[in-house]
Design a protein around this motif. Sequence first.
Motif, PDB file in Angstrom:
ATOM      1  N   VAL A  69      14.015 -53.866 -17.369  1.00 35.88           N
ATOM      2  CA  VAL A  69      14.235 -54.496 -16.334  1.00 35.88           C
ATOM      3  C   VAL A  69      13.705 -53.948 -15.078  1.00 35.88           C
ATOM      4  O   VAL A  69      12.986 -54.816 -13.968  1.00 35.88           O
ATOM      5  CB  VAL A  69      15.886 -54.273 -16.219  1.00 35.88           C
ATOM      6  CG1 VAL A  69      16.342 -54.383 -14.673  1.00 35.88           C
ATOM      7  CG2 VAL A  69      16.726 -55.160 -17.196  1.00 35.88           C
TER       8      VAL A  69
ATOM      9  N   ASP B 114      10.752 -42.722 -13.068  1.00 35.09           N
ATOM     10  CA  ASP B 114      11.385 -42.916 -14.527  1.00 35.09           C
ATOM     11  C   ASP B 114      11.155 -41.342 -14.798  1.00 35.09           C
ATOM     12  O   ASP B 114      10.578 -40.473 -14.673  1.00 35.09           O
ATOM     13  CB  ASP B 114      10.464 -43.605 -15.283  1.00 35.09           C
ATOM     14  CG  ASP B 114      11.249 -44.056 -16.757  1.00 35.09           C
ATOM     15  OD1 ASP B 114      11.464 -45.279 -16.740  1.00 35.09           O
ATOM     16  OD2 ASP B 114      11.621 -43.377 -17.163  1.00 35.09           O
TER      17      ASP B 114
ATOM     18  N   THR C   8      22.524 -48.641 -20.135  1.00 36.93           N
ATOM     19  CA  THR C   8      23.720 -48.504 -20.314  1.00 36.93           C
ATOM     20  C   THR C   8      24.344 -48.823 -21.592  1.00 36.93           C
ATOM     21  O   THR C   8      24.982 -49.868 -21.978  1.00 36.93           O
ATOM     22  CB  THR C   8      24.794 -49.358 -19.219  1.00 36.93           C
ATOM     23  OG1 THR C   8      24.244 -50.659 -19.209  1.00 36.93           O
ATOM     24  CG2 THR C   8      24.823 -48.778 -17.922  1.00 36.93           C
TER      25      THR C   8
ATOM     26  N   THR D  78      24.058 -53.181 -15.948  1.00 35.12           N
ATOM     27  CA  THR D  78      25.254 -53.610 -16.645  1.00 35.12           C
ATOM     28  C   THR D  78      26.276 -52.703 -16.831  1.00 35.12           C
ATOM     29  O   THR D  78      26.048 -51.578 -17.633  1.00 35.12           O
ATOM     30  CB  THR D  78      25.114 -54.541 -17.815  1.00 35.12           C
ATOM     31  OG1 THR D  78      23.963 -55.300 -17.369  1.00 35.12           O
ATOM     32  CG2 THR D  78      26.510 -55.384 -18.204  1.00 35.12           C
TER      33      THR D  78
HETATM   34  N1  LIG Z   1      16.778 -55.608 -21.244  1.00 35.61           N
HETATM   35  C1  LIG Z   1      17.425 -56.781 -21.085  1.00 35.61           C
HETATM   36  O1  LIG Z   1      17.066 -57.685 -21.492  1.00 35.61           O
HETATM   37  C2  LIG Z   1      18.447 -56.493 -19.979  1.00 35.61           C
HETATM   38  C3  LIG Z   1      18.594 -57.781 -19.128  1.00 35.61           C
HETATM   39  C4  LIG Z   1      19.598 -57.549 -18.347  1.00 35.61           C
HETATM   40  C5  LIG Z   1      20.401 -56.440 -17.914  1.00 35.61           C
HETATM   41  N2  LIG Z   1      20.157 -55.155 -18.493  1.00 35.61           N
HETATM   42  C6  LIG Z   1      20.712 -54.061 -18.034  1.00 35.61           C
HETATM   43  O2  LIG Z   1      19.659 -53.323 -17.441  1.00 35.61           O
HETATM   44  C7  LIG Z   1      19.846 -51.888 -17.588  1.00 35.61           C
HETATM   45  C8  LIG Z   1      18.623 -51.456 -17.840  1.00 35.61           C
HETATM   46  O3  LIG Z   1      17.930 -51.940 -19.099  1.00 35.61           O
HETATM   47  P1  LIG Z   1      16.443 -51.634 -19.584  1.00 35.61           P
HETATM   48  O4  LIG Z   1      16.695 -52.894 -20.935  1.00 35.61           O
HETATM   49  O5  LIG Z   1      15.596 -52.077 -18.544  1.00 35.61           O
HETATM   50  O6  LIG Z   1      16.485 -50.382 -20.179  1.00 35.61           O
HETATM   51  P2  LIG Z   1      15.251 -49.544 -20.954  1.00 35.61           P
HETATM   52  O7  LIG Z   1      15.783 -48.675 -21.885  1.00 35.61           O
HETATM   53  O8  LIG Z   1      14.237 -50.462 -21.310  1.00 35.61           O
HETATM   54  O9  LIG Z   1      14.591 -48.784 -19.482  1.00 35.61           O
HETATM   55  C9  LIG Z   1      15.284 -47.909 -18.945  1.00 35.61           C
HETATM   56  C10 LIG Z   1      14.252 -46.846 -18.402  1.00 35.61           C
HETATM   57  O10 LIG Z   1      15.235 -45.755 -17.548  1.00 35.61           O
HETATM   58  C11 LIG Z   1      14.506 -44.620 -17.692  1.00 35.61           C
HETATM   59  N3  LIG Z   1      15.749 -43.544 -17.126  1.00 35.61           N
HETATM   60  C12 LIG Z   1      16.678 -43.078 -17.755  1.00 35.61           C
HETATM   61  N4  LIG Z   1      17.512 -42.415 -17.124  1.00 35.61           N
HETATM   62  C13 LIG Z   1      16.725 -42.367 -15.910  1.00 35.61           C
HETATM   63  C14 LIG Z   1      16.962 -41.497 -14.758  1.00 35.61           C
HETATM   64  N5  LIG Z   1      18.038 -40.719 -14.514  1.00 35.61           N
HETATM   65  N6  LIG Z   1      15.895 -41.714 -13.835  1.00 35.61           N
HETATM   66  C15 LIG Z   1      15.136 -42.563 -13.881  1.00 35.61           C
HETATM   67  N7  LIG Z   1      14.629 -43.259 -14.814  1.00 35.61           N
HETATM   68  C16 LIG Z   1      15.594 -42.906 -16.009  1.00 35.61           C
HETATM   69  C17 LIG Z   1      14.363 -44.563 -19.072  1.00 35.61           C
HETATM   70  O11 LIG Z   1      13.271 -43.593 -19.401  1.00 35.61           O
HETATM   71  C18 LIG Z   1      13.795 -46.012 -19.271  1.00 35.61           C
HETATM   72  O12 LIG Z   1      12.488 -45.943 -19.094  1.00 35.61           O
HETATM   73  C19 LIG Z   1      20.977 -51.663 -18.445  1.00 35.61           C
HETATM   74  O13 LIG Z   1      22.125 -51.580 -18.157  1.00 35.61           O
HETATM   75  C20 LIG Z   1      20.993 -53.204 -19.279  1.00 35.61           C
HETATM   76  O14 LIG Z   1      22.033 -53.625 -19.831  1.00 35.61           O
HETATM   77  C21 LIG Z   1      18.964 -55.257 -19.574  1.00 35.61           C
END
Ligand SMILES: NC(=O)c1ccc[n+]([C@@H]2O[C@H](COP(=O)([O-])OP(=O)(O)OC[C@H]3O[C@@H](n4cnc5c(N)ncnc54)[C@H](O)[C@@H]3O)[C@@H](O)[C@H]2O)c1
Length: 456
Positions: free
Chosen positions: A51, A70, A124, A159
Amino acid sequence: MSTNIATPSVVATPRHEARTTDQPDLEFLPNLVARDHQFDYDVAIVGLGYVGLPTALSLHAAGASVLGIDVSELRLATIRNGEADLLRSDQERLAQAMQADDFTISGDSLQLSTAAAVIVCVPTPIDPYQTPDLSILRSACAMVVNAAVPGQLLILTSTTYSGCTRDLLVTPLEEGGLVVGRDINVAFSPERIDPGNDRFAHEDVPRVVGGATEGCLAAAEALLGRYARTMHGVSSLEAAEMTKLLENTFRAVNIALANEFAEACLALGIPVMDVIGAAATKPYGFMPFYPGAGVGGHCIPCDPHYLLWQLRKEHIQVPVIEQAMSEIARRPRRVVERILETLADRGKPLDGARVLVVGVSYKPDVADLRESPALEILSMLAAHGTEIGYYDPFFKSLRLKDGTEILGTSEPGLFHPDLVVLHTDHAGTDWSWLGPDDVVLDTTYRRSDLPQRVLL
Ligand SMILES: NC(=O)c1ccc[n+]([C@@H]2O[C@H](COP(=O)([O-])OP(=O)(O)OC[C@H]3O[C@@H](n4cnc5c(N)ncnc54)[C@H](O)[C@@H]3O)[C@@H](O)[C@H]2O)c1
């Protein structure tokens, strides 16, 4: 949903691929006392995953100066090396951004106070007991609150349960002496990105936004409206959080229904895809959902549990949602039962049979294994003594639930399976190795062209 806040639609300013000014654009902070504070970046993105990275690239392409933060050095290196799993359009944007001096990625969270806006996009997940695991979000929000300075706009996009933005941002900020809506803006805007799907540009997907105050809402709409063409403001932070939970719970319930219809159709000898395709010709009141091997990724298997968890505290039961989540969770087990039945029809026990799973990511054309039903299916088969193999060009190896690493095959024709299980049908998958007598359990229900095909 009705809104008690005047929220005119904000149309994004025309996009331009290069920044036209060296000064951060603070037009989205009109309501704050500290509006004259000087910042180095327009926006910081916390969490550069599926995201956060596309969001950072969309904002940069729209002219914002961007600081990406990150905690994972591995993730930062993957991005720097141009190896992040992105749509082609985002890969091009990333290549441009990495050359630009107004796009920085870093692991140094202390820099957050140099950005006029901070968008939080961290994972999350749920734990093995299907309880929300808020540890990552808590620590990211604490980091943002610690770095917060007057004049900033903070937007949570992960989310989460309804009330979370207030609990993790608004309350701690106010406890630290910043008055939300006067000194600092706070909003929640759920992310709707669909990784791997290039039919809907990030810019074209409307953003739902809820603000802690009317000024916070306007500020968040102005920032996100720099790249997203349509804004939809709602009455509160909590309404925006709940909107996301409704969207993904709606999908979960409908997928569970599609799975049940598939079972019903199989029992009655009716092709379920004919039925769904026909129903989908109705121009109103029906939206097609499709059966499958289960659900994966970080949304549908997880998000409704944030709602269920919250409602348990209120002693409120929502049996339709609970049933749907149970049905979805047991679907991989149903796949294994069907593998057992199919092999038994051919005189083979599960123990010792050779089963090849084709496609293991949770959906086509993404290199994402999170919560993939394939992991559970392969793990259950291995526990039954089945000789397992998988074919998926996205993954050289994977880890089963017990931690065992298995290598994928690049030559599926040499595996000599007793049964092939089509789990994920990536575009361009090579099927030339499939013999006319190879039996395929098609969990996608979509490959009627396969010669010896059985359905779930
Ligand atoms: N992937 C999807 O399709 C999607 C779609 C809509 C919403 N979401 C929501 O978006 C949110 C993020 O999902 P995602 O798929 O991008 O996750 P992801 O796992 O792909 O990426 C999250 C990133 O955050 C980093 N991170 C963790 N803790 C951190 C911190 N304290 N400071 C800085 N970086 C940190 C991680 O290293 C990772 O690179 C979630 O809540 C998910 O439910 C995801």
